[in-house]
Scaffold this motif. Structure first.
Motif, mmCIF file in Angstrom:
data_model
loop_
_atom_site.group_PDB
_atom_site.id
_atom_site.type_symbol
_atom_site.label_atom_id
_atom_site.label_comp_id
_atom_site.label_asym_id
_atom_site.label_seq_id
_atom_site.Cartn_x
_atom_site.Cartn_y
_atom_site.Cartn_z
ATOM 1 N N ASP A 126 6.560 51.777 29.537
ATOM 2 C CA ASP A 126 5.594 51.754 28.432
ATOM 3 C C ASP A 126 5.905 52.796 27.361
ATOM 4 O OD1 ASP A 126 5.060 53.950 29.997
ATOM 5 O OD2 ASP A 126 2.890 53.851 29.693
ATOM 6 N N ALA A 129 5.471 51.649 23.784
ATOM 7 C CA ALA A 129 4.107 51.258 23.437
ATOM 8 C C ALA A 129 3.210 52.469 23.192
ATOM 9 C CB ALA A 129 3.499 50.391 24.544
ATOM 10 N N ARG A 130 3.716 53.656 23.432
ATOM 11 C CA ARG A 130 2.932 54.865 23.228
ATOM 12 C C ARG A 130 2.970 55.287 21.759
ATOM 13 N NH1 ARG A 130 5.573 58.395 28.212
ATOM 14 N NH2 ARG A 130 4.999 56.957 29.920
#
Length: 239
Positions: A126, A129-130
């Motif tokens: 992820d 997506a941060r």
């Protein structure tokens, strides 16, 4: 935007750069490490495109992205060529949609080689997506304010509005007079078509018609005109 003779366009020399000549499975297998290795260059290029909104002004940033990708694949080729080739072949042939699931073993071997020889860790699933903060040395472009257009045409003189009011009043008066005349004609026609009925066939008598009224006078005049016209058109013959 429109292009004229004065519009600046980059030359072929400015646009010619070494290309990253690799296939789709190679890019997909190296995507995680490549994105992490060239994160700064990619963010700088995207920030330039977003702020300036002109690809001609971001050629150097685009060249930096391409150069970073070329250097990354050179390092992989010089240090982990065998492990990377096995991983690419697995991604390309193990499934019909080039899924990573069937290739976790070869992926682990490739990731270990990248960490041991190049000190590159596989990013978390992820990471992209941060929320990330990018620091740049490029000065921030000035913020353009709202477009300012010249004023509209000057207002018409006050005499023009007075003249228009006078003309409008005249037309309104003519309209009212015509409307009154039409109503009078309709009233006269209705009176002529509906003669008074005293109700004698029902055994009672109504009030007599007052021919001195406005409607009666109109009907009498029309009857006289009709009688005179008949006498003129059809003269009586003496026997």
């Amino acid at each position: 935007m429109g292009i004229t003779d004065e519009t600046y366009l980059p030359t072929d020399e400015e646009l010619t750069v070494p290309e990253v000549n690799v296939s789709g499975p190679v890019l997909k297998a190296a995507a995680h490490h490549l994105g992490n290795a060239c994160l700064k260059e990619n963010n700088e290029f995207m920030l330039c495109r977003h702020e300036l909104d002109d690809p001609r002004k971001c050629l150097e940033e685009g060249k930096a992205v391409t150069n970073c990708a070329l250097n990354f694949f050179r390092q992989v080729k010089n240090n982990c060529a065998t492990e990377f080739t096995q991983y690419v072949n697995c991604v390309d042939r193990a499934s019909s949609d080039q899924s990573f699931g069937p290739c976790r073993k070869t992926q682990g071997v490739f990731d270990k080689c990248m960490f041991d020889k190049l000190n590159m860790c596989r990013p978390a699933f992820d990471q992209y997506a941060r929320v990330q903060v990018h620091h740049t040395d490029r000065p921030k472009p000035p913020v353009e304010g709202p477009a300012v257009y010249p004023d509209a045409a000057p207002y018409l003189p006050e005499e023009h509005f007075k003249k228009m009011k006078t003309i409008a009043a005249k037309y309104f008066a003519v309209f009212i007079i015509a409307l009154v005349l039409v109503n009078l004609m309709q009233y006269a026609e209705a009176t002529y078509r509906k003669p008074p009925f005293n109700g004698s066939i029902f055994g009672k008598r109504g009030t007599s018609v007052d021919y001195d009224s406005g409607a009666g006078k109109t009907l009498s005049s029309m009857c006289e005109i009709a009688s005179e016209a008949c006498q003129a058109w059809f003269p009586s013959q003496d026997k």
